[in-house]
Motif scaffolding. Structure first.
Motif, PDB file in Angstrom:
ATOM      1  N   ILE A 119       0.826  -1.196   0.000  1.00 26.60           N
ATOM      2  CA  ILE A 119       0.000   0.000   0.000  1.00 26.60           C
ATOM      3  C   ILE A 119       0.866   1.254   0.000  1.00 26.60           C
ATOM      4  N   LEU A 120       1.916   1.268   0.807  1.00 25.97           N
ATOM      5  CA  LEU A 120       2.777   2.449   0.877  1.00 25.97           C
ATOM      6  C   LEU A 120       3.495   2.701  -0.441  1.00 25.97           C
ATOM      7  N   GLU A 121       3.943   1.657  -1.112  1.00 23.24           N
ATOM      8  CA  GLU A 121       4.663   1.804  -2.370  1.00 23.24           C
ATOM      9  C   GLU A 121       3.758   1.902  -3.577  1.00 23.24           C
ATOM     10  N   ASP A 122       2.436   1.760  -3.376  1.00 20.22           N
ATOM     11  CA  ASP A 122       1.458   1.863  -4.467  1.00 20.22           C
ATOM     12  C   ASP A 122       1.793   0.885  -5.593  1.00 20.22           C
ATOM     13  N   GLN A 123       2.011  -0.374  -5.221  1.00 16.61           N
ATOM     14  CA  GLN A 123       2.329  -1.373  -6.232  1.00 16.61           C
ATOM     15  C   GLN A 123       1.121  -1.692  -7.097  1.00 16.61           C
ATOM     16  N   TYR A 124      -0.068  -1.664  -6.533  1.00 17.08           N
ATOM     17  CA  TYR A 124      -1.296  -1.842  -7.290  1.00 17.08           C
ATOM     18  C   TYR A 124      -2.453  -1.309  -6.461  1.00 17.08           C
ATOM     19  N   GLY A 125      -3.598  -1.155  -7.097  1.00 17.30           N
ATOM     20  CA  GLY A 125      -4.780  -0.640  -6.427  1.00 17.30           C
ATOM     21  C   GLY A 125      -6.030  -1.289  -6.983  1.00 17.30           C
ATOM     22  N   VAL A 126      -7.161  -0.923  -6.418  1.00 17.68           N
ATOM     23  CA  VAL A 126      -8.438  -1.468  -6.863  1.00 17.68           C
ATOM     24  C   VAL A 126      -8.697  -1.048  -8.308  1.00 17.68           C
ATOM     25  N   GLY A 127      -9.051  -2.013  -9.142  1.00 15.67           N
ATOM     26  CA  GLY A 127      -9.302  -1.746 -10.550  1.00 15.67           C
ATOM     27  C   GLY A 127      -8.133  -2.055 -11.460  1.00 15.67           C
ATOM     28  N   ASP A 128      -6.956  -2.304 -10.910  1.00 18.08           N
ATOM     29  CA  ASP A 128      -5.792  -2.631 -11.729  1.00 18.08           C
ATOM     30  C   ASP A 128      -5.849  -4.081 -12.185  1.00 18.08           C
ATOM     31  N   SER A 129      -5.301  -4.327 -13.350  1.00 21.10           N
ATOM     32  CA  SER A 129      -5.115  -5.688 -13.851  1.00 21.10           C
ATOM     33  C   SER A 129      -3.670  -6.080 -13.587  1.00 21.10           C
ATOM     34  N   ILE A 130      -3.482  -7.108 -12.762  1.00 21.61           N
ATOM     35  CA  ILE A 130      -2.124  -7.484 -12.352  1.00 21.61           C
ATOM     36  C   ILE A 130      -1.910  -8.970 -12.587  1.00 21.61           C
ATOM     37  N   ASP A 131      -0.639  -9.320 -12.660  1.00 20.96           N
ATOM     38  CA  ASP A 131      -0.194 -10.706 -12.702  1.00 20.96           C
ATOM     39  C   ASP A 131       0.660 -10.920 -11.460  1.00 20.96           C
ATOM     40  N   ALA A 132       0.090 -11.619 -10.470  1.00 19.54           N
ATOM     41  CA  ALA A 132       0.766 -11.823  -9.191  1.00 19.54           C
ATOM     42  C   ALA A 132       1.556 -13.119  -9.137  1.00 19.54           C
ATOM     43  N   GLY A 133       1.714 -13.805 -10.253  1.00 19.36           N
ATOM     44  CA  GLY A 133       2.444 -15.063 -10.261  1.00 19.36           C
ATOM     45  C   GLY A 133       1.547 -16.233  -9.934  1.00 19.36           C
ATOM     46  N   VAL A 134       1.019 -16.268  -8.723  1.00 15.54           N
ATOM     47  CA  VAL A 134       0.130 -17.367  -8.324  1.00 15.54           C
ATOM     48  C   VAL A 134      -1.258 -17.206  -8.914  1.00 15.54           C
TER      49      VAL A 134
END
Length: 353
Positions: free
Chosen positions: A161-176
């Motif tokens: 959250i502090l580094e703003d790696q992703y947020g609500v609504g983002d499309s991400i690939d988290a590996g798992v």
């Protein structure tokens, strides 16, 4: 007056002794209270002062954090809709991120202030805090070893959250797992997959994150045409289709740059591939690719350029070969051919001789 009444009214030695003993105890108690009332008053005032300072300090710090979060939200709304706002994270996401950070900071502040005040109040009662702190330290170490995964998830969530790696609504690939983020927590991140499934990913299990919604995206289209086509005409048709697309809504907002024809990506004996790219709004590359393919196909058809896989044009009847539809001569058509002789039935022998 009777004798029995006089005897009852007369004070007995036992009753007098009890009264004297009660008076002595009352005097001792009053003396003890008089000697210790100042200590009690001092302790009570100290406890009240500690509690008042803790409550006021907690209120002031939480209010300051709330004002800071509101100021961050107002600054995000000020740039929304401008050219700078388009390059930054949208106001809603910044609001969610700031609210999450503010909630964490307020919780930590309350825990530290109230915990310190509780220890000071116990110290005011002349309670030895050394064994209590030692026991709390041992319990904390044991809890840390037993719930290390929970601690890891919590710390990872805080830094995400502090580094703003992703947020609500983002499309991400988290590996798992991969998908659209629908909820960000301090312990678990909730994703919605492409088929509608919901993934619950522990923050401590995420080793890498590919965010497809931050900054900008790239839309890429491969146009495969016949190798005999004129490349200049192909480039011109694709460029006109892309220029028209950039001037129409809503594609003018989703395209953050011109449609570029990079050149030949592959040349084969039966085809050649032209690479087309465009910089788009985050998360909008797939829709831009589909629309760009549609427009490029229409532009190539209008220019008379055929793509590979298209059924070739039929030749005119006047120039067609008249023997093309004729079947090849059969070996059985000739009576003297070995195939015809082999298929001829043998005549029966003449038995009249």
């Amino acid at each position: 007056m009777s004798l029995y009444a006089l005897l009852a009214a007369a004070p007995s030695p036992g009753a007098a002794g009890s009264l004297d003993e009660a008076a002595e105890r009352a005097g001792n108690a009053a003396g003890w209270v008089e000697e210790n009332w100042s200590t009690w008053l001092n302790t009570g005032l100290r406890i009240l002062l500690i509690a008042a300072i803790a409550i006021v300090l907690r209120y002031l710090i939480r209010r300051a954090l709330t004002n800071l979060i509101d100021r961050m939200n107002r600054s995000a709304q000020a740039v929304e809709g401008t050219a700078l706002g388009g390059l930054l994270v949208n106001a809603e996401r910044r609001r969610q991120r700031s609210e999450a950070i503010g909630s964490v900071l307020r919780s930590v502040t309350s825990f530290l202030i109230l915990g310190t005040a509780a220890l000071m109040i116990l110290g005011a009662f002349q309670i030895n805090l050394a064994p209590l702190l030692a026991s709390a330290g041992v319990a904390g170490v044991a809890l840390g070893f037993g719930a290390r995964n929970l601690v890891t998830d919590f710390l990872s969530g805080v830094f995400m959250i502090l580094e703003d790696q992703y947020g609500v609504g983002d499309s991400i690939d988290a590996g798992v797992a991969s998908g659209e983020v629908i909820e960000v927590g301090l312990r678990v991140t909730k994703l919605r997959g492409d088929n509608g499934e919901i993934w619950y990913v522990r923050n401590g299990e995420v080793k890498r994150i590919g965010n497809l919604s931050q900054g900008w995206s790239t839309a890429g289209v491969d146009v495969t045409v016949r190798p005999v086509e004129d490349l200049d005409l192909v480039r011109k048709a694709i460029a006109e289709a892309g220029e028209t697309m950039t001037k129409e809504e809503p594609w003018s907002e989703r395209l953050w740059g011109p449609v570029e024809v990079l050149g030949l990506d592959a040349v084969l004996l039966d085809s050649m591939t032209v690479r087309v790219t465009a910089k788009t709004m985050p998360g909008k590359s797939l829709g831009v690719e589909r629309e760009l393919r549609w427009r490029v196909k229409q532009a190539l058809d209008a220019a008379g350029i055929r793509m590979t896989g298209v059924v070739p044009a039929q030749p005119d009847a006047a120039t067609a070969d008249p023997t093309a539809s004729m079947a090849a001569p059969s070996a059985y058509a000739s009576a003297t051919s070995p195939q015809s002789l082999a298929a001829t039935p043998i005549a029966p022998p003449n038995l009249s001789k």
